[in-house]
Scaffold this motif. Sequence first.
Motif, PDB file in Angstrom:
ATOM      1  N   LEU A  42     -45.681 -31.138 114.008  1.00 56.21           N
ATOM      2  CA  LEU A  42     -45.988 -29.713 113.824  1.00 56.21           C
ATOM      3  C   LEU A  42     -47.368 -29.521 113.211  1.00 56.21           C
ATOM      4  CD1 LEU A  42     -42.587 -28.168 112.692  1.00 56.21           C
ATOM      5  CD2 LEU A  42     -43.551 -28.416 114.971  1.00 56.21           C
ATOM      6  N   GLY A  43     -47.742 -30.446 112.330  1.00 57.11           N
ATOM      7  CA  GLY A  43     -49.087 -30.380 111.756  1.00 57.11           C
ATOM      8  C   GLY A  43     -50.149 -30.495 112.843  1.00 57.11           C
ATOM      9  N   VAL A  44     -49.946 -31.437 113.758  1.00 61.70           N
ATOM     10  CA  VAL A  44     -50.890 -31.600 114.868  1.00 61.70           C
ATOM     11  C   VAL A  44     -50.890 -30.344 115.734  1.00 61.70           C
ATOM     12  CG1 VAL A  44     -51.321 -32.872 117.004  1.00 61.70           C
ATOM     13  CG2 VAL A  44     -50.783 -34.107 114.903  1.00 61.70           C
ATOM     14  N   PHE A  45     -49.722 -29.767 115.941  1.00 62.70           N
ATOM     15  CA  PHE A  45     -49.621 -28.525 116.712  1.00 62.70           C
ATOM     16  C   PHE A  45     -50.576 -27.462 116.148  1.00 62.70           C
ATOM     17  CE2 PHE A  45     -47.908 -24.303 117.353  1.00 62.70           C
ATOM     18  CZ  PHE A  45     -47.532 -24.288 118.683  1.00 62.70           C
ATOM     19  N   VAL A  46     -50.476 -27.238 114.846  1.00 56.77           N
ATOM     20  CA  VAL A  46     -51.323 -26.224 114.214  1.00 56.77           C
ATOM     21  C   VAL A  46     -52.800 -26.585 114.351  1.00 56.77           C
ATOM     22  CG1 VAL A  46     -51.921 -25.154 112.012  1.00 56.77           C
ATOM     23  CG2 VAL A  46     -49.528 -25.539 112.601  1.00 56.77           C
ATOM     24  N   MET A  47     -53.095 -27.866 114.145  1.00 58.40           N
ATOM     25  CA  MET A  47     -54.498 -28.277 114.180  1.00 58.40           C
ATOM     26  C   MET A  47     -55.081 -28.135 115.580  1.00 58.40           C
ATOM     27  SD  MET A  47     -53.982 -31.487 111.680  1.00 58.40           S
ATOM     28  CE  MET A  47     -55.395 -31.847 110.688  1.00 58.40           C
ATOM     29  N   VAL A  48     -54.303 -28.473 116.612  1.00 58.31           N
ATOM     30  CA  VAL A  48     -54.800 -28.322 117.982  1.00 58.31           C
ATOM     31  C   VAL A  48     -55.011 -26.845 118.298  1.00 58.31           C
ATOM     32  CG1 VAL A  48     -54.201 -28.595 120.427  1.00 58.31           C
ATOM     33  CG2 VAL A  48     -53.822 -30.479 118.843  1.00 58.31           C
ATOM     34  N   TYR A  49     -54.118 -26.013 117.800  1.00 58.31           N
ATOM     35  CA  TYR A  49     -54.278 -24.580 118.027  1.00 58.31           C
ATOM     36  C   TYR A  49     -55.575 -24.065 117.389  1.00 58.31           C
ATOM     37  CZ  TYR A  49     -53.289 -19.614 118.253  1.00 58.31           C
ATOM     38  OH  TYR A  49     -53.392 -18.283 118.507  1.00 58.31           O
ATOM     39  N   ARG A  50     -55.830 -24.523 116.156  1.00 65.83           N
ATOM     40  CA  ARG A  50     -57.071 -24.138 115.484  1.00 65.83           C
ATOM     41  C   ARG A  50     -58.289 -24.655 116.262  1.00 65.83           C
ATOM     42  NH1 ARG A  50     -59.206 -20.727 113.228  1.00 65.83           N
ATOM     43  NH2 ARG A  50     -60.602 -21.968 111.938  1.00 65.83           N
ATOM     44  N   MET A  51     -58.181 -25.873 116.798  1.00 64.76           N
ATOM     45  CA  MET A  51     -59.281 -26.442 117.572  1.00 64.76           C
ATOM     46  C   MET A  51     -59.572 -25.573 118.793  1.00 64.76           C
ATOM     47  SD  MET A  51     -58.123 -30.371 117.084  1.00 64.76           S
ATOM     48  CE  MET A  51     -58.518 -30.874 118.724  1.00 64.76           C
ATOM     49  N   TRP A  52     -58.496 -25.116 119.427  1.00 69.82           N
ATOM     50  CA  TRP A  52     -58.650 -24.247 120.607  1.00 69.82           C
ATOM     51  C   TRP A  52     -59.336 -22.946 120.220  1.00 69.82           C
ATOM     52  CZ3 TRP A  52     -59.120 -23.929 125.498  1.00 69.82           C
ATOM     53  CH2 TRP A  52     -58.823 -22.758 126.199  1.00 69.82           C
ATOM     54  N   GLN A  53     -58.947 -22.379 119.075  1.00 67.72           N
ATOM     55  CA  GLN A  53     -59.593 -21.148 118.595  1.00 67.72           C
ATOM     56  C   GLN A  53     -61.081 -21.380 118.349  1.00 67.72           C
ATOM     57  OE1 GLN A  53     -57.279 -20.183 115.106  1.00 67.72           O
ATOM     58  NE2 GLN A  53     -56.371 -18.420 116.140  1.00 67.72           N
ATOM     59  N   ILE A  54     -61.407 -22.486 117.706  1.00 60.50           N
ATOM     60  CA  ILE A  54     -62.806 -22.767 117.385  1.00 60.50           C
ATOM     61  C   ILE A  54     -63.606 -22.952 118.672  1.00 60.50           C
ATOM     62  CG2 ILE A  54     -64.347 -24.453 116.328  1.00 60.50           C
ATOM     63  CD1 ILE A  54     -62.026 -25.009 114.329  1.00 60.50           C
ATOM     64  N   TRP A  55     -62.994 -23.617 119.652  1.00 63.14           N
ATOM     65  CA  TRP A  55     -63.709 -23.901 120.897  1.00 63.14           C
ATOM     66  C   TRP A  55     -63.959 -22.621 121.699  1.00 63.14           C
ATOM     67  CZ3 TRP A  55     -65.425 -28.821 122.192  1.00 63.14           C
ATOM     68  CH2 TRP A  55     -65.985 -28.939 123.458  1.00 63.14           C
ATOM     69  N   THR A  56     -62.983 -21.706 121.677  1.00 60.99           N
ATOM     70  CA  THR A  56     -63.068 -20.586 122.606  1.00 60.99           C
ATOM     71  C   THR A  56     -63.457 -19.254 121.992  1.00 60.99           C
ATOM     72  OG1 THR A  56     -60.716 -20.211 122.316  1.00 60.99           O
ATOM     73  CG2 THR A  56     -61.394 -21.543 124.203  1.00 60.99           C
ATOM     74  N   VAL A  57     -62.810 -18.854 120.907  1.00 64.25           N
ATOM     75  CA  VAL A  57     -63.002 -17.479 120.456  1.00 64.25           C
ATOM     76  C   VAL A  57     -63.568 -17.392 119.056  1.00 64.25           C
ATOM     77  CG1 VAL A  57     -61.389 -16.233 121.899  1.00 64.25           C
ATOM     78  CG2 VAL A  57     -60.556 -17.487 119.926  1.00 64.25           C
ATOM     79  N   GLN A  58     -64.778 -17.871 118.895  1.00 66.50           N
ATOM     80  CA  GLN A  58     -65.366 -17.807 117.576  1.00 66.50           C
ATOM     81  C   GLN A  58     -66.446 -16.758 117.592  1.00 66.50           C
ATOM     82  OE1 GLN A  58     -63.795 -19.925 115.799  1.00 66.50           O
ATOM     83  NE2 GLN A  58     -64.778 -20.182 113.840  1.00 66.50           N
ATOM     84  N   GLY A  59     -66.183 -15.609 117.021  1.00 64.06           N
ATOM     85  CA  GLY A  59     -67.198 -14.577 117.064  1.00 64.06           C
ATOM     86  C   GLY A  59     -67.921 -14.419 115.748  1.00 64.06           C
ATOM     87  N   ARG A  60     -68.809 -15.359 115.445  1.00 61.62           N
ATOM     88  CA  ARG A  60     -69.512 -15.095 114.188  1.00 61.62           C
ATOM     89  C   ARG A  60     -71.011 -15.178 114.318  1.00 61.62           C
ATOM     90  NH1 ARG A  60     -67.300 -19.411 109.919  1.00 61.62           N
ATOM     91  NH2 ARG A  60     -65.323 -18.645 110.591  1.00 61.62           N
TER      92      ARG A  60
END
Lengths: 155, 122
Positions: free
Chosen positions: B104-122
């Motif tokens: 489950l820890g890896v699950f969360v981390m992969v999800y965060r990785m996907w967010q960083i890769w795709t939808v980072q609006g800063r």
Amino acid sequence: MNAPQSTPSTNTASTSQSTAGGPARSTRVIGIGRLLIAVYGLLALAATGRSFVQIVSKFSEAPLSYSLSALAAVVYVVATVALIKSGGRWRRVAWITIGFEFAGVLVVGTLSLLDPALFPHDSVWSLYGRGYVFIPLVLPLLGMLWLSRTGKARA
Amino acid sequence: MIEWFTWLQLGIAGVAGLLCIALGLAGRKPSDLTMGAIALVELLLIVQLVVAIVAPFAGNTATGSLLEFYTYLVSAILVPVAAVGWALIERSRWSTVILGVAGLGVFVMVYRMWQIWTVQGR
């Protein structure tokens, strides 16, 4: 995958039976305590990774938040180690670090709600650890509960 | 990151995590099934590492911080190794639960990785 089949050996740790005079070494590290240590380790890893990124890439944006992140990360690491080790001194270290975490999540969580401008950047403890599914809020409670239970069992 | 591969990782890490937690709470010691499931999660992370290195050359670049992305990826790669190592050393039901927590820890981390890769609006 060379997983050995479960060896029918003796080492199944019985969960709550800690004989008072027995080696204090393992009493704290059984049963659910293992799980606690694992989750602490995971949180320590997450906090360390995050503060590493924050400090390397944008420390000057929010020195206070990011110093706090780093401090939190160190405390989680120490707490993890203290939970793994045994003996009176480490036990005290565990109490102190876990208590510190609980105070931290309460104080920073409350401040970040009352005055969001104070902590404009996320830390592990902002909004009571919401960014970490409130694990930083719940974990110290479980940790203290566990420390007090195992302490009683041994005394 | 490749979208379908991300979903594959999330699916396998999530299912493996829940499976291990359920079996662990049911009293099972770490088995070929549970350790294999987490080993599969690890294998996919290694593939992900290769994908992350190669993808930018194919025009698939990260929108967010690469430093943050790789910190997550490297941390995630360490997690299953630690959990399986633990399971090999101590063969109790709680080690199976810990395998699940790692999943489950890896699950969360992969999800965060996907967010960083795709939808980072800063």
